[in-house]
Scaffold this active site. Structure first.
Site, short mmCIF file in Angstrom:
data_model
loop_
_atom_site.label_atom_id
_atom_site.label_comp_id
_atom_site.label_asym_id
_atom_site.label_seq_id
_atom_site.Cartn_x
_atom_site.Cartn_y
_atom_site.Cartn_z
N THR A 123 -45.12 33.51 25.30
CA THR A 123 -46.47 33.01 25.56
C THR A 123 -47.02 32.27 24.34
OG1 THR A 123 -46.79 34.96 26.92
CG2 THR A 123 -48.76 33.72 26.32
N GLU A 124 -47.51 31.06 24.57
CA GLU A 124 -48.12 30.23 23.52
C GLU A 124 -47.17 29.98 22.35
OE1 GLU A 124 -50.83 29.02 24.46
OE2 GLU A 124 -51.81 30.47 25.78
N LEU A 125 -45.87 30.11 22.62
CA LEU A 125 -44.84 29.97 21.58
C LEU A 125 -45.06 30.93 20.41
CD1 LEU A 125 -43.95 26.16 21.45
CD2 LEU A 125 -43.23 27.92 23.05
#
Lengths: 428, 436
Positions: free
Chosen positions: A143-145
């Site tokens: 998630t979100e890198l």
């Protein structure tokens, strides 16, 4: 040789309905708003962009290749509100030029708070993608890198993945270039793909910005920048939100035309090609090890977690949420567990961000609330209702808790009433 | 350009204040003074120097019909007061009482006129006499003064402003701190409305204290938007941070929800009480304090009793000075459910005293505060929801307090004064163009 690797993040949050301290109902989500936004984004982005990319793929007969990561929460919404989008993704998969990546089903920050929960969500997502598109993801994006060394080690230990994706943040690279394949520190097999944020953001953020000296950005110009990488790197990882097409950058900015012409311009140069993340992994060996002791993400200029966990409300809300994990799971009530997981969607915490509150910028545009305070109040009211539902449950005996310990494995089938996207019980 | 000289027409000034107008005039002129703007400030009544206040007043020549005084801290401001010919008050106390009483009635407009019709008429005629007497006296004063521009605060001074401006051929600025619609809802007093409208029409520029008020000026008074500028109020920091207050004896297991303001229709006391009723459905250890007086106070007491929460609501009456600080010290959250609030300085003072605020969206101050909770005044369910949230979720209370306090520091009178100065310059430029 420069291989261009496009990966598009496809996600829509689950927005909560207005929920006061006086509400007693256990329905937390704003179905009307979620449905209308889902349909709107489908019409402005998913459908036209899928159609466009399908055309390009067919035109280039296998030379244009892309990857997607679609969250479980979006798949559920698409299934309910815009099922035609799923069939267009299906058509893309049929071409053989499209790869799906793995992530947490609920687009959650669980990697930071609960290893068990994280693994369950990744498995649930993998199984859903396999069920829907017949592909078992081999590359993981969080998630979100969000990323650090520990996450890479955890993902490697899960055994399903060849590579992990994160932001090519300057402070982790130093003088190195994001245009190579790397190895995470403490990992032996896993490879690391880094987003080229400069070139990615030229498309995702700056494309329509008239104050940008490079405006207007043409496919030709962009292809030239890509070709400049030849000799200085193997890959150019262009990672961005899929909603860039038609939603963040509206159609009248010319974003679709840009994309239509880009592959042709890039392939004009004989040394360029397109590869999916798995193909990159197979084609290139790591050139170096990257050490990321502290958490990074792809958000804002700070590339840190402050957009989700930067203030006292955010950290309070998320701690309270994960503190309930055991209690929630002990209820073995599918509806309660699903609700709890839907509250983990990272956007709930993003809405509470006060970082750029006063400036009214990008954070505001995607925020259904008037203020971060309203969002926190709403979330906490929902959470306290959820909590009261747990304590309302009769205590389970040890035996049934032990049975539920196996739940992670059977989770998908147990969720069938909730998750329309998942395989039916017993299979066919 | 040389420093601008302003002939300013006001109605109240500390210590004679009954609300935001006096506070605003004080803050604005003080900041103008620091910018070196020369202000002659005209007040309708003689200022008593014996009244205890943090502002030192020089003793006026009280025998003279026109008296001049200077607040010692204000270098460039000269005060001119017009002695009241109506009646000499016997003691400062009764004097004070009379002014407050009349101002209160004036501000609450004719909300009460249905119930006290005859009294209201008398009062009104007095009020209009006062306004016109003030105007003629101001013209007399203005003849002896040098100034570039006339600046009039609220309707009571508009006739004076129009007259002085016409006589001196200097441009007129009217400053709208509130309108008849804020004070009286839809039951406007036609005479006051006419005075307001004429003032706005005759003015070269209209200054509104918020966009909320600017919209009323445009839509209700038919004034062209180009003529109406917004200048937000600031807040005066009292440096109250480290003062040691005596123990209050309030059990801190109990949460305190504070309403502080005039108890009039405009301030929405009934919404506060209805919300209180709902809060008490959700939690018990709360008390509600209504600090202030006003024409609806008896109704408010009765309403609390009818709602069955009489034992949970405390009425303190009108508070000032130290008492205000004490009540802020005790409060856990401040609620301003105003029906129509042109600006609203009180929430800024609450934040300045580290109290988180819930404010109505129908207010000017909601345009400048980001770190406040905002509600529609009529949405008592949501007001109650937010009160409970602040009392129940400590991180929320903490962030509102800290961020809000920080935000308030950025609202400085200096910026308001600078905005005014800029408007003066532009107006003078335009005015000269028109003449030549």
């Amino acid at each position: 040789m420069a291989s261009i690797c496009f990966y598009f993040q496809v996600h829509q949050p689950l927005r909560l309905r207005h929920y006061t301290v006086f509400d007693k109902n256990d329905h937390y989500f704003d179905d009307y708003k979620n449905a209308s936004i889902c349909r709107k984004v489908a019409n402005k982005c998913y459908l036209p962009a899928n159609r466009l990319l399908l055309d390009i793929i067919r035109k280039f007969e296998g030379r244009f290749r892309i990857a997607y990561s679609i969250t479980g929460v979006l798949l559920e919404q698409l299934h309910s509100f815009s099922p035609e989008v799923i069939s267009t993704f299906d058509a893309l998969v049929e071409t053989g030029c499209v790869e799906f990546l793995a992530e947490t089903y609920y687009h959650s920050l669980s990697s930071l708070y609960s290893r068990d929960e994280f693994i369950e969500q990744v498995n649930k997502h993998t199984e859903t993608i396999e069920y829907l598109f017949g592909q078992k993801p081999r590359v993981f994006r969080n998630t979100e890198l969000i990323y650090n060394n520990d996450l890479a080690v955890l993902v490697e230990s899960m055994g399903n993945f060849d590579a992990i994706i994160t932001e090519g943040a300057s402070h982790i690279l130093g003088s190195r270039s994001p245009n190579f394949v790397y190895r995470p520190k403490y990992c032996e097999k896993l490879k690391l793909l880094l987003k080229n944020y400069s070139l990615s953001d030229d498309i995702a953020f700056r494309f329509s910005n008239r104050d940008w000296p490079e405006w207007p950005l043409t496919a030709e110009k962009f292809a030239r920048w890509i070709s400049d990488v030849n000799g200085n790197g193997n890959v150019v990882n262009l990672f961005m939100d899929y909603e860039t097409f038609g939603e963040h950058q509206w159609e009248d900015t010319g974003i679709f035309d840009f994309m239509r012409h880009l592959p042709e311009q890039i392939l004009k140069h004989p040394d360029n090609d397109f590869k999916t993340p798995s193909e990159i992994v197979q084609a290139y060996e790591p050139v170096d090890t990257i050490d990321v002791p502290h958490l990074i993400s792809w958000a804002d200029t700070e590339r840190d977690l402050s957009a989700w966990l930067g203030n006292a409300m955010q950290s309070n809300a998320i701690h309270e949420l994960y503190r309930l994990e055991e209690k929630i799971k002990n209820t073995s009530d599918d509806k309660i567990i699903a609700d709890w997981r839907k509250l983990q969607v990272s956007d709930h915490f993003y809405y509470m961000c006060t970082k750029y509150f006063a400036d009214g910028d990008v954070h505001k545009y995607f925020n259904p609330y008037d203020s971060p305070y309203d969002s926190y109040i709403n979330f906490m009211n929902v959470l306290s209702n959820l909590q009261s539902r747990c304590s309302g449950q009769a205590l389970l005996d040890q035996n049934s808790i032990a049975n539920k310990a196996l739940m992670g494995k059977n989770f998908l089938t147990e969720q069938k009433t909730e998750d329309v996207c998942c395989p039916p019980v017993g299979g066919s | 350009m040389d420093s601008i000289k302003v002939f300013m027409l006001g109605w109240e000034f500390p210590p004679f204040i009954s609300g935001g107008l006096g506070t605003a005039c004080y803050g604005l002129t003080k900041a103008m003074d620091q910018l070196g703007i020369q202000v002659t400030f005209v007040l309708p009544r003689m200022v008593e120097s014996t009244y205890a206040t943090h502002v030192k007043l020089l003793t006026p020549e009280s025998q003279m019909p026109m008296s001049t005084l200077k607040l010692s801290e204000l270098q460039n401001v000269v005060f001119r007061t017009i002695n009241s010919p109506l009646q000499p008050y016997l003691t400062p106390d009764s004097y004070q009482h009379r002014i407050e009483e009349s101002l209160r009635q004036k501000r609450s407009g004719n909300v009460s006129s249905t119930s006290q019709c005859s009294g209201q008429l008398d009062y009104n005629s007095d009020m209009f006499n006062e306004v016109h007497r003030y105007a003629s006296a101001a013209v007399g004063l203005a003849g002896n003064e040098q100034y570039d521009i006339v600046h009039a605060h609220d309707w009571m001074t508009y006739p004076a402003g129009i007259a002085v401006s016409a006589m001196s051929e200097k441009p007129l600025i009217v400053h709208v701190h509130s309108t008849e619609f804020d004070r009286s809802g839809e039951n406007v007093n036609q005479m006051i409305y006419d005075i307001e409208r004429e003032g706005m029409e005759r003015a070269d520029k209209v200054i509104a204290v918020s966009h909320f008020t600017r919209n009323i000026i445009i839509s209700r008074y038919g004034i062209s938007g180009e003529k109406v500028e917004v200048v937000y109020n600031g807040v005066e920091r009292n440096g109250s941070d480290n003062c040691a207050l005596p123990e209050t004896g309030i059990d801190k297991d109990e949460k305190i929800v504070l309403f502080l303001g005039r108890i009039t229709m405009q301030k929405g006391p009934e919404y506060f009480l209805q919300a209180a009723r709902k809060v008490l459905d959700a939690m018990d250890n709360v008390k509600f304090v209504m600090a202030g007086s006003g024409d609806l106070i008896h109704q408010a007491v009765e309403m609390a009793a009818e709602l069955g929460i009489g034992h949970k609501v405390l009425f303190t009456g009108f508070l000032r000075g130290e008492d205000v600080r004490k009540i802020y010290k005790m409060a856990d959250v401040y609620v301003m459910p105003s029906v129509s609030e042109p600006f609203g300085i009180a929430p800024l003072e609450a934040l300045d005293n580290d109290v988180p605020v819930i404010i109505s969206k129908q207010s000017g101050v909601s345009e400048v505060l980001m770190h406040a909770l905002k509600v529609d005044f009529w949405d008592v369910n949501e007001i109650a929801n937010k009160i409970v949230a602040v009392l129940r979720y400590p991180p929320l209370e903490m962030m509102l307090r800290n961020q809000g306090n920080f935000e308030v520091r950025k609202l400085r009178w200096k910026d308001s004064a600078q905005r005014c100065a800029k408007i003066y310059e532009e107006t003078l430029k335009q005015f000269e163009k028109c003449i030549s």
